[in-house]
Design a protein around this motif. Structure first.
Motif, mmCIF file in Angstrom:
data_model
loop_
_atom_site.group_PDB
_atom_site.id
_atom_site.type_symbol
_atom_site.label_atom_id
_atom_site.label_comp_id
_atom_site.label_asym_id
_atom_site.label_seq_id
_atom_site.Cartn_x
_atom_site.Cartn_y
_atom_site.Cartn_z
ATOM 1 N N ARG A 452 0.878 -1.293 -0.067
ATOM 2 C CA ARG A 452 0.216 0.005 -0.088
ATOM 3 C C ARG A 452 1.053 1.149 0.132
ATOM 4 O O ARG A 452 1.732 1.204 0.736
ATOM 5 N N GLY A 453 0.359 2.216 -0.820
ATOM 6 C CA GLY A 453 1.444 3.387 -1.067
ATOM 7 C C GLY A 453 2.369 3.171 -2.064
ATOM 8 O O GLY A 453 2.279 2.101 -3.128
ATOM 9 N N ASP A 491 1.141 0.986 -5.295
ATOM 10 C CA ASP A 491 0.084 0.930 -4.429
ATOM 11 C C ASP A 491 -0.626 -0.193 -5.261
ATOM 12 O O ASP A 491 -1.378 -0.138 -6.236
#
Length: 610
Positions: A452-453, A491
């Motif tokens: 994530r990111g 992501d």
């Protein structure tokens, strides 16, 4: 959660926030630590008299302490390490199970600590003892260091200021009494060095960092009385920049090395890092047990000569492996080199894991690689199975504090992204990036990593692996054993890493005379052993010879091996060749960390070959 080391900016890596998956190996062990080991330590602090040592001083009057001191002179440190474990556990889980203990102990510290900041129940409560009169054995600064580390953990874990106030008074005493113009005193057991650095990190007070520097610079000039084990025992034989060989009491050597590396992380003195890397080569390339144990001599709990690694007489103290883990962590922060994470993993999954029973309430102090049939193990110095507690109880609370803080050791971050060092199931966070690892490692080599990111993800590829593969869009190449594989994390991306875990046989350098002609069986990062409980009736561990050419099959976390059981000689010595052919036999090997959970019995890691 807070992490056990938080450098203030001289290093390129900083710890990442980590939460281990409670359903897998390390996370489950951490849960066991919270549910069983920490409460067990708290119970034994009462029965062994450690907390009472503080109460008797608080309750005493003009006639002196209300009772006699109990335990070794460094017993205070058992309480401090348990408090540190509670602090990290509060940070991890938010528990308030130990509030009553914390409240009482905080009040006791306030009552017992002198106006100058001194706090040591052995010296304060023993007639004829005076402050810092016997630094070679009294462990006053050693105990002070563990109090400082406990205070930092409790402050980071729950914002508790009470213990940090006590620790700062004690730290201020060290600064004033042993500063530039004070006494040139060092402690016979290093530990305060790394603690003073940590107290500096928590408070921002540079005087604590300078106090650590003075402790390190003064060591090695034979200032301490040598005693019966000599200056090596106290790590007072050579200045830290000149000492290139791991010698003397192994825990003291490793704690000192951790403190020196911490100092480098703050002041950037490259001569300190160079010295530590030379020392690491000695300890890990010539004096390391295959399980990650350190220290081959019982007499003074010390390192032996290079390649002096007898399996049955291994001391391999649990605290030494913990100290080695902590030192490697600091070197990893300093350099980013995979070899330090590799040795953290070896120690954690083998020597350290073996020290704790499956119940979480019994422990090994020393960790041999062989226990003979007929071993007389009634004494705690060389028991046949784990014991609930020890007269010298340094190891159980040391394990408790390590396990409570373990999530903070798995990953780091820098400006580029996140680095995954321990391949443990869990979630790890860095600025702008979070990764979740799903895996049954170390029993399985398949890892699924969700991102994530965005940022660069560096994944350690273990040195033992062969044929590793990765499925990731942003990979910069094929996995190289012993290096980091760098992936451009996007992501929502899912990365799959496959680490084949084919069992393998390992031999020792011929200079390790005690295991010449033997092999150890490993699978992935785990070392295996043969235990008497898994052999057919009438066959002893000492009779087994392994066929190195035979296939090894995997059954869960157990391995099926093929070999022969040689006939027992009727004489102590007989003609060469008599009974050596033996009968064919198939037998089982189990992970070394799980031995002695079925009661006492013979065991061996190194197996003679046909």
């Amino acid at each position: 959660m807070s992490t056990p080391v938080a450098p203030r900016g001289k290093t390129r890596l900083v710890p990442a926030e980590g939460r281990l998956d409670a359903g897998e190996f390390l996370g489950a062990w951490q849960e066991l630590n919270a549910a069983a080991t920490i409460p067990h330590c708290v119970e034994n602090l009462e029965t062994s008299g450690v907390v009472d040592n503080f109460r008797r001083l608080a309750d005493g009057g003009a006639d002196g302490p209300a009772g006699e001191f109990r335990g070794f002179w460094f017993a205070d440190s058992d309480l401090y390490k348990t408090l540190e474990a509670i602090g990290w556990e509060q940070a991890r889980s938010g528990t308030r199970d130990h509030t009553a203990l914390l409240d009482e102990v905080a009040a006791l510290f306030e009552q017992v600590q002198t106006s100058e900041g001194y706090l040591n129940t052995y010296v304060q409560g023993t007639p004829g003892e005076t402050e810092f009169a016997h630094p070679e054995y009294a462990h006053e600064l050693y105990c002070a260091g563990h109090l400082m580390q406990a205070a930092v953990a409790l402050h980071r874990g729950s914002g508790d200021e009470r213990f940090l106030t006590v620790a700062r008074r004690l730290g201020d005493l060290v600064v004033t009494r042993f500063g530039d113009d004070g006494e040139p005193l060092i402690d016979g057991h290093p530990e305060v060095e790394t603690a003073l650095v940590e107290l500096y990190r928590e408070t921002g007070e540079p005087a604590y960092l300078h106090a650590a520097e003075l402790q390190i610079e003064r060591r090695g000039h034979r200032w301490l009385e040598p005693g019966r084990f000599g200056s090596l025992y106290y790590q007072d034989h050579l200045p830290v920049r000149e000492n290139a060989e791991a010698l003397g009491h192994s825990v003291r050597q490793l704690y000192l090395a951790a403190g020196v590396t911490d100092l480098y992380l703050e002041n950037g003195d490259e001569t300190l890092l160079a010295a530590m890397e030379r020392l690491w080569d000695s300890a890990f390339r010539t004096k390391l047990y295959v399980t990650g144990g350190h220290g081959s001599r019982h007499r003074d709990e010390a390192y032996g000569d290079p390649y002096e690694l007898p399996p049955d007489r291994a001391y391999a103290e649990t605290c030494a492996s913990i100290a080695a883990f902590q030192w490697c962590w600091r070197l990893l922060l300093a350099t980013g080199r995979a070899r330090y994470a590799e040795e953290m993993e070896r120690a954690l999954l083998n020597a350290i894991a073996a020290s704790t029973a499956s119940t979480g309430r019994a422990f090994f102090y020393s960790n041999p690689l062989q226990l003979r049939t007929g071993h007389e193990g009634s004494d705690e110095d060389s028991p046949s199975e784990r014991l609930p507690w020890y007269a010298c109880a340094c190891c159980p609370p040391n394990l408790a504090r390590l396990l409570a803080s373990l999530g903070g050791y798995a990953a780091t971050s820098d400006d580029s992204g996140l680095q995954l060092h321990l391949l443990a199931a869990g979630t790890y966070e860095a600025p702008g990036m979070t990764v979740t690892v799903l895996t049954a490692y170390p029993s399985d080599g398949e890892l699924t990593i969700s991102v994530r990111g965005a940022g660069e993800l560096a994944i350690r590829v273990p040195a033992w692996t062969s044929g590793a593969s990765i499925d990731a869009a942003g990979s910069d190449g094929e996995p190289v054993p012993g290096e980091y594989l760098r992936v451009s994390g996007v992501d929502g991306e899912t990365i799959r890493l496959s680490l084949p875990m084919t069992p393998r046989l390992v031999r020792a350098d011929d200079r390790v005379d005690a295991v010449r002609g033997c092999v150890a069986v490993l699978r992935g990062p785990l070392v295996y052993c043969i235990e008497q409980a898994d052999l057919p009736g009438g066959v002893l561990v000492e009779q087994i010879r392994l066929d190195p050419a035979a296939p090894i099959s995997v059954e869960g976390d157990r391995l099926r091996l093929t070999g022969r059981a040689a006939a027992l000689n009727t004489e102590l010595y007989s003609a060469a060749g008599d009974g050596e052919a033996g009968e064919p036999i198939t037998f089982t090997a189990i992970p070394y960390h799980s031995w002695a959970n079925r009661g006492p019995g013979a065991m061996r890691v190194w197996i003679p070959t046909l």
